[in-house]
Every structure is written in structure tokens, then in C-alpha cells.
Design a protein around this motif. Sequence first.
Motif, mmCIF file in Angstrom:
data_model
loop_
_atom_site.group_PDB
_atom_site.id
_atom_site.type_symbol
_atom_site.label_atom_id
_atom_site.label_comp_id
_atom_site.label_asym_id
_atom_site.label_seq_id
_atom_site.Cartn_x
_atom_site.Cartn_y
_atom_site.Cartn_z
ATOM 1 N N GLN A 177 17.275 7.281 17.227
ATOM 2 C CA GLN A 177 16.535 8.211 18.084
ATOM 3 C C GLN A 177 15.693 9.160 17.245
ATOM 4 O OE1 GLN A 177 16.433 8.253 21.669
ATOM 5 N NE2 GLN A 177 14.628 9.358 20.965
ATOM 6 N N GLU A 189 2.406 10.062 15.860
ATOM 7 C CA GLU A 189 1.380 9.329 16.601
ATOM 8 C C GLU A 189 0.669 10.183 17.637
ATOM 9 O OE1 GLU A 189 3.227 5.885 18.242
ATOM 10 O OE2 GLU A 189 3.623 5.004 16.285
ATOM 11 N N THR A 190 1.180 11.372 17.924
ATOM 12 C CA THR A 190 0.563 12.239 18.918
ATOM 13 C C THR A 190 -0.770 12.738 18.378
ATOM 14 O OG1 THR A 190 2.733 12.947 19.691
ATOM 15 C CG2 THR A 190 0.855 14.325 20.304
ATOM 16 N N GLU A 247 10.286 1.646 13.142
ATOM 17 C CA GLU A 247 8.953 2.157 13.469
ATOM 18 C C GLU A 247 8.016 1.026 13.864
ATOM 19 O OE1 GLU A 247 7.233 4.863 10.659
ATOM 20 O OE2 GLU A 247 9.093 6.014 10.503
ATOM 21 N N ARG A 273 4.050 2.110 21.160
ATOM 22 C CA ARG A 273 4.727 2.055 22.462
ATOM 23 C C ARG A 273 5.776 3.151 22.534
ATOM 24 N NH1 ARG A 273 4.801 -3.150 20.507
ATOM 25 N NH2 ARG A 273 6.981 -3.066 19.986
ATOM 26 N N THR A 274 6.103 3.531 23.734
ATOM 27 C CA THR A 274 7.221 4.432 23.936
ATOM 28 C C THR A 274 8.444 3.567 24.168
ATOM 29 O OG1 THR A 274 5.781 6.084 24.936
ATOM 30 C CG2 THR A 274 8.135 6.296 25.365
ATOM 31 N N LEU A 286 12.630 7.346 16.043
ATOM 32 C CA LEU A 286 11.684 7.198 17.157
ATOM 33 C C LEU A 286 10.966 8.513 17.450
ATOM 34 C CD1 LEU A 286 13.787 4.985 19.601
ATOM 35 C CD2 LEU A 286 11.910 4.258 18.104
ATOM 36 N N ASP A 287 11.712 9.601 17.459
ATOM 37 C CA ASP A 287 11.122 10.915 17.729
ATOM 38 C C ASP A 287 10.095 11.288 16.656
ATOM 39 O OD1 ASP A 287 12.709 11.138 19.988
ATOM 40 O OD2 ASP A 287 14.171 12.494 19.034
ATOM 41 N N THR A 344 12.891 3.164 23.804
ATOM 42 C CA THR A 344 14.162 3.866 23.779
ATOM 43 C C THR A 344 15.051 3.235 22.712
ATOM 44 O OG1 THR A 344 15.197 2.372 25.358
ATOM 45 C CG2 THR A 344 14.011 4.279 26.275
ATOM 46 N N ARG A 402 6.983 9.106 17.044
ATOM 47 C CA ARG A 402 6.219 9.543 18.214
ATOM 48 C C ARG A 402 5.452 10.820 17.893
ATOM 49 N NH1 ARG A 402 10.406 9.544 21.938
ATOM 50 N NH2 ARG A 402 10.404 7.300 21.796
ATOM 51 N N HIS A 403 6.098 11.712 17.159
ATOM 52 C CA HIS A 403 5.455 12.981 16.789
ATOM 53 C C HIS A 403 4.243 12.726 15.896
ATOM 54 C CE1 HIS A 403 5.031 17.189 15.783
ATOM 55 N NE2 HIS A 403 5.059 16.882 14.500
ATOM 56 N N ALA A 415 8.583 0.061 17.358
ATOM 57 C CA ALA A 415 8.099 1.072 18.298
ATOM 58 C C ALA A 415 6.588 1.285 18.237
ATOM 59 C CB ALA A 415 8.795 2.398 18.014
#
Length: 65
Positions: free
Chosen positions: A46, A56-57, A15, A21-22, A49-50, A24, A53-54, A18
Motif C-alpha cells: 500500500q 504521478e499526480t 509500480e 492505473r489506480t 502504491l501511495d 488496490t 500515485r503521489h 500499477a
Amino acid sequence: MIVCHCLAINDQLIEAVAAGRTVTVEDVVQRCGAGARCGGCRESIQQVLDEARHRETPLTLAVPR
């Protein structure tokens, strides 16, 4: 939680790689080595990361006029 057992890399380090940032899975492999040896953890990387990202939205709220 340990994500990459080969290198003892946990979800917090992934984390941090990442953060803001986005990225991969390949980016994570290049930056910290997780997933580079046997590759068995790439699916877990993955997922981390997903999930990050969720979280941080930003929420979009409808403001009444």
C-alpha cells in the motif's frame, strides 16, 4: 527494495503493475502474487502504491491572466 520476501518481489515490479492505473493491494495480489502468501507485506505494498500515485499526480499551476 524487496517488498514481498516470500516471492522476492520488489517495489519496481509493484509500480510497474500499477503504472498509470489506480490499483488496490488486492489488484497487486492478483496480478503479480505479492502479498498472497503470508500477507505480511500488504501494508508495504500500500505504501508503494501511495508513493507511486503521489509521484504521478500532475502539478496544477496557476497561470496569471
